[in-house]
Design a protein around this motif. Structure first.
Motif, mmCIF file in Angstrom:
data_model
loop_
_atom_site.group_PDB
_atom_site.id
_atom_site.type_symbol
_atom_site.label_atom_id
_atom_site.label_comp_id
_atom_site.label_asym_id
_atom_site.label_seq_id
_atom_site.Cartn_x
_atom_site.Cartn_y
_atom_site.Cartn_z
ATOM 1 N N ILE A 1 -15.448 31.195 -4.703
ATOM 2 C CA ILE A 1 -15.566 29.799 -5.151
ATOM 3 C C ILE A 1 -14.272 29.045 -4.909
ATOM 4 O O ILE A 1 -14.274 27.909 -4.415
ATOM 5 N N CYS A 2 -13.152 29.667 -5.257
ATOM 6 C CA CYS A 2 -11.851 29.018 -5.085
ATOM 7 C C CYS A 2 -11.568 28.752 -3.607
ATOM 8 O O CYS A 2 -11.098 27.664 -3.241
ATOM 9 N N SER B 1 -5.349 27.922 -9.433
ATOM 10 C CA SER B 1 -6.805 27.789 -9.418
ATOM 11 C C SER B 1 -7.484 29.145 -9.353
ATOM 12 O O SER B 1 -8.434 29.414 -10.105
ATOM 13 N N VAL B 2 -6.995 30.033 -8.485
ATOM 14 C CA VAL B 2 -7.647 31.336 -8.334
ATOM 15 C C VAL B 2 -7.446 32.187 -9.583
ATOM 16 O O VAL B 2 -8.324 32.978 -9.954
ATOM 17 N N TRP C 1 -10.156 31.007 -12.032
ATOM 18 C CA TRP C 1 -11.475 31.506 -11.651
ATOM 19 C C TRP C 1 -11.570 33.022 -11.827
ATOM 20 O O TRP C 1 -12.606 33.549 -12.251
ATOM 21 N N GLY D 1 -14.027 35.340 -14.088
ATOM 22 C CA GLY D 1 -14.772 36.390 -13.407
ATOM 23 C C GLY D 1 -14.602 37.742 -14.067
ATOM 24 O O GLY D 1 -15.569 38.510 -14.193
ATOM 25 N N ARG E 1 -13.858 25.815 -2.512
ATOM 26 C CA ARG E 1 -13.495 24.519 -3.096
ATOM 27 C C ARG E 1 -12.176 23.996 -2.546
ATOM 28 O O ARG E 1 -12.007 22.789 -2.384
ATOM 29 N N GLY F 1 -15.157 34.599 -8.092
ATOM 30 C CA GLY F 1 -14.150 33.580 -8.366
ATOM 31 C C GLY F 1 -13.322 33.255 -7.135
ATOM 32 O O GLY F 1 -13.014 32.088 -6.867
#
Length: 254
Positions: A80-81, A24-25, A28, A32, A84, A77
């Motif tokens: 956000i990660c 996921s990261v 993101w 970014g 979330r 990013g």
């Protein structure tokens, strides 16, 4: 390789972030880098030019990316990660930071191979003539940056990441990365030609040096913050104990 290394570092910490968090990261962070790097170049280096022709902002194939803009994009990013996926922000940043110098190393090698971002005129024995830069020999500043921002910084962060006493001080590794990159960039810019559309700025500094100063300051603050938290006692817990406490708190929160 960067992804595998990130997964490996995540396993050193135990618990979260795990391999799914890494996927996921990475996603993101990729967005970014592209978005932040482009917008950063527009804002920091050629704002007036792009305001006259806004559609040129989309013409990424013509070049124009900023590391500092990309860093802001990656930071967004990671934030956000972490939000979330409910991962401690500084812990996630510490997992990502040691991998960044790999990309920096190959990026600077690409600059050297492409004959761009060349150095200042010099008479040192290893100076070389770059296509499009005139007939005078210049510092291969791209290689200086590859060495400092890539190899040296990677080695330092790799050593720190393998020290349990450092890993539990969340933010220290990220702080060392920011501090190390900022100092490396400021030093390398002493041998690199400034961007032609900007030239030298305040006090003979370049835009790259000016943008690196805040990185150094934030890096110092993060290292001091990590040390401060460690001195208070709770950060002396092992990573496993910390993860268990986070799990218990999460269950109660539900």
């Amino acid at each position: 390789m960067p992804r595998r290394l990130t997964v490996y570092l995540a396993r050193l910490y135990g618990g979260r972030p795990n391999s799914e968090d890494v996927e996921s990261v990475v996603l993101w962070a990729t967005f970014g880098i592209i978005l932040g790097g482009r917008l950063g170049y527009v804002l920091f280096y050629e704002l007036d030019s792009y305001l006259q022709e806004p559609l040129r902002i989309l013409a990424v194939w013509h070049g124009g990316m900023s590391f500092h803009g990309g860093l802001l994009g990656v930071t967004a990013g990671i934030v956000i990660c972490a939000w979330r996926r409910n991962i401690p922000l500084l812990k996630l940043a510490d997992v990502v930071a040691p991998v960044v110098p790999i990309g920096l190393f190959f990026g600077r090698l690409a600059n050297f191979i492409n004959g761009e971002l060349w150095g200042r005129v010099s008479d040192v024995p290893w100076a070389m003539v770059f296509p499009g830069a005139g007939d005078l020999p210049r510092h291969p500043s791209q290689l200086y940056e590859a060495f400092l921002e890539g190899l040296v910084l990677f080695a330092i962060l790799a050593v720190l990441a393998h020290k349990p006493s450092v890993r539990i001080r969340h933010g220290v590794i990220t702080g060392v990365f920011l501090l190390g990159y900022g100092l490396s960039r400021i030093t390398a810019e002493l041998f690199r030609m400034p961007d032609p559309q900007l030239g030298f700025l305040y006090g003979g500094l370049t835009m790259g040096q000016l943008l690196s100063v805040p990185m150094v300051l934030v890096g110092i603050l993060l290292v001091l913050w990590g040390q401060y938290r460690a001195s208070r006692g709770p950060q002396t817990k092992t990573v496993g104990q910390e993860e268990n406490e986070i799990s218990v708190l999460s269950n109660h929160a539900r």
